[in-house]
Motif scaffolding. Structure first.
Motif, PDB file in Angstrom:
ATOM      1  N   ILE A  38       0.886  -1.155   0.000  1.00 35.30           N
ATOM      2  CA  ILE A  38       0.000   0.000   0.000  1.00 35.30           C
ATOM      3  C   ILE A  38       0.928   1.209   0.000  1.00 35.30           C
ATOM      4  CG2 ILE A  38      -1.795   1.262   1.231  1.00 35.30           C
ATOM      5  CD1 ILE A  38      -2.567  -1.470   2.523  1.00 35.30           C
ATOM      6  N   LEU A  39       0.851   1.990  -1.045  1.00 36.52           N
ATOM      7  CA  LEU A  39       1.812   3.072  -1.252  1.00 36.52           C
ATOM      8  C   LEU A  39       1.154   4.435  -1.144  1.00 36.52           C
ATOM      9  CD1 LEU A  39       4.686   3.976  -2.151  1.00 36.52           C
ATOM     10  CD2 LEU A  39       3.831   3.872  -4.491  1.00 36.52           C
ATOM     11  N   SER A  40       1.728   5.271  -0.303  1.00 37.51           N
ATOM     12  CA  SER A  40       1.282   6.663  -0.175  1.00 37.51           C
ATOM     13  C   SER A  40       2.408   7.568  -0.653  1.00 37.51           C
ATOM     14  CB  SER A  40       0.956   6.997   1.277  1.00 37.51           C
ATOM     15  OG  SER A  40      -0.076   6.178   1.752  1.00 37.51           O
ATOM     16  N   ILE A  41       2.041   8.550  -1.458  1.00 38.51           N
ATOM     17  CA  ILE A  41       3.002   9.519  -1.980  1.00 38.51           C
ATOM     18  C   ILE A  41       2.819  10.829  -1.221  1.00 38.51           C
ATOM     19  CG2 ILE A  41       3.780  10.786  -4.026  1.00 38.51           C
ATOM     20  CD1 ILE A  41       4.123   7.797  -4.387  1.00 38.51           C
ATOM     21  N   GLU A  42       3.910  11.372  -0.708  1.00 38.35           N
ATOM     22  CA  GLU A  42       3.878  12.667  -0.037  1.00 38.35           C
ATOM     23  C   GLU A  42       4.791  13.634  -0.778  1.00 38.35           C
ATOM     24  OE1 GLU A  42       4.966  12.259   4.059  1.00 38.35           O
ATOM     25  OE2 GLU A  42       3.174  11.092   4.554  1.00 38.35           O
ATOM     26  N   THR A  43       4.304  14.847  -0.988  1.00 38.39           N
ATOM     27  CA  THR A  43       5.122  15.891  -1.594  1.00 38.39           C
ATOM     28  C   THR A  43       5.608  16.807  -0.483  1.00 38.39           C
ATOM     29  OG1 THR A  43       3.836  15.762  -3.632  1.00 38.39           O
ATOM     30  CG2 THR A  43       5.204  17.723  -3.314  1.00 38.39           C
ATOM     31  N   GLU A  44       6.909  16.880  -0.338  1.00 38.92           N
ATOM     32  CA  GLU A  44       7.531  17.689   0.714  1.00 38.92           C
ATOM     33  C   GLU A  44       7.706  19.133   0.230  1.00 38.92           C
ATOM     34  OE1 GLU A  44       8.657  16.493   3.859  1.00 38.92           O
ATOM     35  OE2 GLU A  44       7.459  14.740   3.319  1.00 38.92           O
ATOM     36  N   PRO A  45       7.773  20.088   1.159  1.00 42.01           N
ATOM     37  CA  PRO A  45       7.950  21.495   0.772  1.00 42.01           C
ATOM     38  C   PRO A  45       9.408  21.854   0.490  1.00 42.01           C
ATOM     39  CG  PRO A  45       7.681  21.347   3.140  1.00 42.01           C
ATOM     40  CD  PRO A  45       7.520  19.952   2.593  1.00 42.01           C
ATOM     41  N   ARG A  53      16.084   9.587   2.623  1.00 41.25           N
ATOM     42  CA  ARG A  53      14.857  10.021   3.304  1.00 41.25           C
ATOM     43  C   ARG A  53      13.605   9.741   2.469  1.00 41.25           C
ATOM     44  NH1 ARG A  53      13.889  15.238   4.047  1.00 41.25           N
ATOM     45  NH2 ARG A  53      12.201  14.620   5.412  1.00 41.25           N
ATOM     46  N   ARG A  54      13.778   9.112   1.331  1.00 39.92           N
ATOM     47  CA  ARG A  54      12.678   8.933   0.379  1.00 39.92           C
ATOM     48  C   ARG A  54      11.614   7.955   0.867  1.00 39.92           C
ATOM     49  NH1 ARG A  54      11.992  11.475  -3.887  1.00 39.92           N
ATOM     50  NH2 ARG A  54      14.122  11.369  -4.579  1.00 39.92           N
ATOM     51  N   ILE A  55      12.009   6.859   1.521  1.00 40.18           N
ATOM     52  CA  ILE A  55      11.082   5.765   1.794  1.00 40.18           C
ATOM     53  C   ILE A  55      10.976   5.465   3.288  1.00 40.18           C
ATOM     54  CG2 ILE A  55      10.632   3.319   1.389  1.00 40.18           C
ATOM     55  CD1 ILE A  55      12.255   3.571  -1.180  1.00 40.18           C
ATOM     56  N   VAL A  56       9.733   5.250   3.738  1.00 37.54           N
ATOM     57  CA  VAL A  56       9.459   4.764   5.085  1.00 37.54           C
ATOM     58  C   VAL A  56       8.545   3.549   4.943  1.00 37.54           C
ATOM     59  CG1 VAL A  56       8.406   5.274   7.324  1.00 37.54           C
ATOM     60  CG2 VAL A  56       9.645   7.070   6.092  1.00 37.54           C
ATOM     61  N   VAL A  57       8.935   2.429   5.564  1.00 34.53           N
ATOM     62  CA  VAL A  57       8.164   1.193   5.472  1.00 34.53           C
ATOM     63  C   VAL A  57       7.547   0.880   6.834  1.00 34.53           C
ATOM     64  CG1 VAL A  57       8.236  -1.283   4.936  1.00 34.53           C
ATOM     65  CG2 VAL A  57       9.706   0.309   3.680  1.00 34.53           C
ATOM     66  N   ALA A  63       3.422  -9.291  11.333  1.00 34.78           N
ATOM     67  CA  ALA A  63       4.586  -9.864  10.660  1.00 34.78           C
ATOM     68  C   ALA A  63       4.153 -11.012   9.758  1.00 34.78           C
ATOM     69  CB  ALA A  63       5.590 -10.363  11.698  1.00 34.78           C
ATOM     70  N   ASP A  64       4.790 -11.146   8.641  1.00 36.05           N
ATOM     71  CA  ASP A  64       4.594 -12.268   7.723  1.00 36.05           C
ATOM     72  C   ASP A  64       3.191 -12.391   7.136  1.00 36.05           C
ATOM     73  OD1 ASP A  64       7.253 -13.022   8.143  1.00 36.05           O
ATOM     74  OD2 ASP A  64       6.710 -14.187   9.915  1.00 36.05           O
ATOM     75  N   ASP A  65       2.460 -11.282   7.011  1.00 34.75           N
ATOM     76  CA  ASP A  65       1.156 -11.353   6.347  1.00 34.75           C
ATOM     77  C   ASP A  65       1.245 -10.937   4.881  1.00 34.75           C
ATOM     78  OD1 ASP A  65       1.504  -8.632   6.591  1.00 34.75           O
ATOM     79  OD2 ASP A  65      -0.454  -8.242   7.480  1.00 34.75           O
ATOM     80  N   GLY A  66       2.439 -10.461   4.462  1.00 38.29           N
ATOM     81  CA  GLY A  66       2.634 -10.084   3.071  1.00 38.29           C
ATOM     82  C   GLY A  66       2.127  -8.701   2.724  1.00 38.29           C
ATOM     83  N   ILE A  67       1.688  -7.921   3.713  1.00 39.90           N
ATOM     84  CA  ILE A  67       1.171  -6.579   3.452  1.00 39.90           C
ATOM     85  C   ILE A  67       2.045  -5.555   4.172  1.00 39.90           C
ATOM     86  CG2 ILE A  67      -0.802  -5.019   3.674  1.00 39.90           C
ATOM     87  CD1 ILE A  67      -2.606  -7.482   3.817  1.00 39.90           C
ATOM     88  N   VAL A  68       2.528  -4.570   3.421  1.00 36.57           N
ATOM     89  CA  VAL A  68       3.302  -3.479   4.013  1.00 36.57           C
ATOM     90  C   VAL A  68       2.771  -2.149   3.495  1.00 36.57           C
ATOM     91  CG1 VAL A  68       5.427  -4.816   4.340  1.00 36.57           C
ATOM     92  CG2 VAL A  68       5.097  -3.540   2.234  1.00 36.57           C
ATOM     93  N   HIS A  69       2.960  -1.126   4.296  1.00 36.54           N
ATOM     94  CA  HIS A  69       2.635   0.233   3.859  1.00 36.54           C
ATOM     95  C   HIS A  69       3.949   0.960   3.617  1.00 36.54           C
ATOM     96  CE1 HIS A  69       1.702   4.509   4.112  1.00 36.54           C
ATOM     97  NE2 HIS A  69       0.554   4.133   3.575  1.00 36.54           N
ATOM     98  N   VAL A  70       4.048   1.602   2.474  1.00 33.55           N
ATOM     99  CA  VAL A  70       5.246   2.362   2.115  1.00 33.55           C
ATOM    100  C   VAL A  70       4.842   3.809   1.884  1.00 33.55           C
ATOM    101  CG1 VAL A  70       7.081   2.658   0.393  1.00 33.55           C
ATOM    102  CG2 VAL A  70       6.354   0.351   1.056  1.00 33.55           C
ATOM    103  N   THR A  71       5.561   4.698   2.528  1.00 32.53           N
ATOM    104  CA  THR A  71       5.395   6.126   2.262  1.00 32.53           C
ATOM    105  C   THR A  71       6.604   6.559   1.446  1.00 32.53           C
ATOM    106  OG1 THR A  71       4.243   6.451   4.355  1.00 32.53           O
ATOM    107  CG2 THR A  71       5.122   8.417   3.277  1.00 32.53           C
ATOM    108  N   ALA A  72       6.348   7.144   0.278  1.00 29.37           N
ATOM    109  CA  ALA A  72       7.419   7.636  -0.582  1.00 29.37           C
ATOM    110  C   ALA A  72       7.324   9.155  -0.619  1.00 29.37           C
ATOM    111  CB  ALA A  72       7.297   7.054  -1.983  1.00 29.37           C
TER     112      ALA A  72
END
Length: 158
Positions: A38-45, A53-57, A63-72
């Motif tokens: 699940i990917l969220s895009i953030e635009t920084e000022p 600093r680009r990616i936060v997971v 654990a081990d459910d195969g689902i992660v959230h990524v903030t780019a």
């Protein structure tokens, strides 16, 4: 629910709610990919965001459910390249390597319709709905491969 092989990437505004396209895929098709991002895009000022600093997971607590959230994170002068950014991910952070060469990308879209509820003046409803159609092509903006991008939509009355 059946798990199918491969990686699915769902673009979403944040991690507080499930992406509409993911919910629809599970409800209608009764399947989920083995790996879900699940990917969220953030635009920084700032003009550019450094690669470190680009990616936060976030594993979302399971654990081990195969689902992660990524903030780019991107700067306002950068064009988001989703596949290129996902290639930077460490497999240890995503519960294994992502199959990005064959990943499916899912986008959610909402179409506004004029409803009978007196939420605003009729002319304002028409204007609001008309301006909602003036949007950029999300698949192109995020550099998603056209042949592997699915757009799922809903209708909402205003």
């Amino acid at each position: 629910m059946l798990q199918v092989p491969g990686t699915a990437v769902f673009l979403n505004r944040g991690k507080q709610t499930a992406p509409l396209a993911m919910r629809a895929n599970v409800e209608r098709n009764h399947v989920r990919h083995e790996q879900v991002v699940i990917l969220s895009i953030e635009t920084e000022p700032v003009p550019r965001v450094p690669t470190d600093r680009r990616i936060v997971v976030d594993g979302l607590g399971y654990a081990d459910d195969g689902i992660v959230h990524v903030t780019a994170r991107f700067g306002y002068m950068e064009t988001p390249d989703v596949p290129g950014t996902l290639a930077l991910l460490d497999p240890a952070d995503t519960e294994g390597p992502l199959l990005l060469d064959e990943a499916s990308y899912f986008l959610s879209t909402i179409e506004l319709r004029r409803g009978p509820a007196p939420t605003m003046a009729p002319w304002r409803k028409r204007l609001f709905i008309a301006t909602s159609h003036i949007t950029a092509d999300a698949a192109e903006h995020f550099s998603l491969p056209r042949d592997r991008t699915v757009i799922m939509g809903w209708h909402i009355e205003v």
